[in-house]
Scaffold this motif. Structure first.
Motif, PDB file in Angstrom:
ATOM      1  N   TRP A   1       0.893  -1.119  -0.014  1.00 18.14           N
ATOM      2  CA  TRP A   1       0.132   0.006  -0.033  1.00 18.14           C
ATOM      3  C   TRP A   1       1.086   1.333  -0.117  1.00 18.14           C
ATOM      4  CZ3 TRP A   1      -3.392  -2.335   4.676  1.00 18.14           C
ATOM      5  CH2 TRP A   1      -4.073  -3.145   3.980  1.00 18.14           C
TER       6      TRP A   1
ATOM      7  N   LYS B   1       3.124   0.904  -3.285  1.00 15.05           N
ATOM      8  CA  LYS B   1       2.256   0.663  -4.541  1.00 15.05           C
ATOM      9  C   LYS B   1       2.876  -0.285  -5.271  1.00 15.05           C
ATOM     10  CE  LYS B   1       0.389   5.161  -4.757  1.00 15.05           C
ATOM     11  NZ  LYS B   1      -0.155   6.498  -5.574  1.00 15.05           N
TER      12      LYS B   1
ATOM     13  N   ILE C   1      -2.832  -3.723  -8.458  1.00 15.71           N
ATOM     14  CA  ILE C   1      -3.686  -2.664  -8.556  1.00 15.71           C
ATOM     15  C   ILE C   1      -5.097  -2.897  -7.902  1.00 15.71           C
ATOM     16  CG2 ILE C   1      -5.346  -1.194  -9.873  1.00 15.71           C
ATOM     17  CD1 ILE C   1      -3.183  -1.373 -12.283  1.00 15.71           C
TER      18      ILE C   1
ATOM     19  N   HIS D   1      -5.317  -4.776  -5.227  1.00 19.35           N
ATOM     20  CA  HIS D   1      -5.118  -4.776  -3.732  1.00 19.35           C
ATOM     21  C   HIS D   1      -5.213  -3.264  -3.365  1.00 19.35           C
ATOM     22  CE1 HIS D   1      -3.792  -9.086  -2.792  1.00 19.35           C
ATOM     23  NE2 HIS D   1      -4.711  -9.059  -3.830  1.00 19.35           N
ATOM     24  N   GLU D   2      -4.483  -2.436  -4.060  1.00 22.22           N
ATOM     25  CA  GLU D   2      -4.612  -1.049  -3.810  1.00 22.22           C
ATOM     26  C   GLU D   2      -5.880  -0.430  -3.475  1.00 22.22           C
ATOM     27  OE1 GLU D   2      -2.530   1.690  -6.127  1.00 22.22           O
ATOM     28  OE2 GLU D   2      -0.674   0.308  -6.586  1.00 22.22           O
ATOM     29  N   TYR D   3      -7.008  -0.989  -3.967  1.00 20.79           N
ATOM     30  CA  TYR D   3      -8.188  -0.645  -3.832  1.00 20.79           C
ATOM     31  C   TYR D   3      -8.613  -0.838  -2.150  1.00 20.79           C
ATOM     32  CZ  TYR D   3     -10.034  -0.579  -8.282  1.00 20.79           C
ATOM     33  OH  TYR D   3     -10.364  -0.045  -9.861  1.00 20.79           O
TER      34      TYR D   3
ATOM     35  N   SER E   1      -6.382   0.089   0.218  1.00 21.13           N
ATOM     36  CA  SER E   1      -5.426   0.846   0.985  1.00 21.13           C
ATOM     37  C   SER E   1      -5.805   1.631   2.140  1.00 21.13           C
ATOM     38  CB  SER E   1      -4.432   1.731  -0.088  1.00 21.13           C
ATOM     39  OG  SER E   1      -5.298   2.787  -0.533  1.00 21.13           O
TER      40      SER E   1
ATOM     41  N   LYS F   1     -11.947   2.944  -6.466  1.00 22.02           N
ATOM     42  CA  LYS F   1     -11.035   2.986  -5.200  1.00 22.02           C
ATOM     43  C   LYS F   1     -11.363   3.913  -4.304  1.00 22.02           C
ATOM     44  CE  LYS F   1      -6.336   3.095  -3.990  1.00 22.02           C
ATOM     45  NZ  LYS F   1      -6.453   4.290  -2.947  1.00 22.02           N
TER      46      LYS F   1
END
Length: 294
Positions: free
Chosen positions: A39, A42, A46, A48-50, A52, A195
């Motif tokens: 997180w 980065k 992508i 999994h960044e949702y 964060s 996101k």
């Protein structure tokens, strides 16, 4: 004699709690470190960044658990059979080696421990921390949702194009593409604001818990709907600015807002509006009648 009997029981209880904490730490500290590194840097996928929002959500869940320690300790030590089942499922998920299952094993094991140690009452006491942990656990769910975002992408592109036309810019909109002065900008699935929508609703839940409004259904629904609306409107404005910057050759501003700290600042300001909003709802709407309890 009463004191002599009480001391071993207390020592046994604290030793058990300490053993559980150490075991959880050994099992999940590497996983949590991987999440946080992904997180922050980065370096994670992508999708999994949702999630964060877990950067603040997981410490918040731990804080709630700490504040509930007195209620937890006062509960009788009873076990529910579902606790053992969840612990078994969590263990199988953890040992599967599949990223989503390994991740999901964390909230499953936590819920299983609550049921195993304190039964249903323990699960109720830890309800909110478990919700925040579960909603911050990375999965590929956004990957499944993204194809459904196409209508939202078209809507954002259309509105952004309409706004830019009002400033006498030569803009053409085709589906999710905007053409400005020979430059093309795509409102991609990752730019559709999913996101930020997830983050807004998650932070909204945190604010509902923090202010105590979560027990008021009307205020909670009003706030979450308003938070979602703010998120969508903010994303439309952001995409409009990105299209303007790219179409007019202001690449420095484009990259600043798109993939630099400008985007983080924009998101922080938008989340700040949620604090203003919940304060307004708290002070300017009627309280929902509370049901009588017996």
């Amino acid at each position: 004699m009463h004191i002599e009997r009480k001391i071993p029981i207390a020592i046994e209880r604290y030793l058990l709690n300490a053993a559980l904490v150490v075991a959880l730490g050994l099992l999940y500290a590497p996983l949590l470190m991987y999440w946080y590194d992904g997180w922050l840097e980065k370096s994670i996928s992508i999708e999994h960044e949702y999630f964060s929002h877990g950067l603040i959500g997981l410490p918040f869940a731990a804080y709630i658990t700490w504040t509930l320690r007195s209620q937890w300790s006062q509960l009788p030590n009873i076990s529910h059979p579902a606790g053992a089942i969840l612990l078994l499922i969590g263990g199988l998920c953890y040992g599967s080696g599949l990223s989503d299952l390994v991740n999901l094993s964390f909230p499953i094991v936590l819920a299983g421990l609550c049921l195993w140690l304190k039964g249903i009452p323990g699960l109720r006491v830890q309800k909110w921390p478990l919700i925040f942990v579960a909603l911050a656990t990375p999965t590929h769910l956004p990957y499944l949702i993204e194809p459904l975002a196409f209508p939202l992408q078209k809507f954002i592109a259309s509105v952004a194009g309409f706004i830019l036309v009002q400033f006498n810019l030569n803009v053409t909109v085709e589906q999710v593409y905007l053409f400005v002065n020979g430059q093309i900008v795509e409102v991609a699935p990752h730019c559709a604001g999913l996101k930020m929508l997830f983050t807004s609703l998650y932070v909204g839940l945190m604010l509902l818990y923090w202010t105590g409004i979560a027990s008021d259904r009307t205020k909670s629904i009003l706030f979450l709907l308003s938070a979602a609306t703010i998120s969508v409107v903010a994303n439309i404005i952001r995409n409009t600015l990105l299209t303007l910057f790219h179409g007019t050759g202001q690449d420095g501003l484009f990259h600043w807002l798109h993939d630099s700290w400008g985007g983080d600042l924009y998101s922080a300001l938008m989340l700040g509006l949620l604090v203003v909003l919940i304060n307004w709802i708290q002070n300017n709407t009627a309280n929902e009648p509370q049901a009588q309890t017996h």
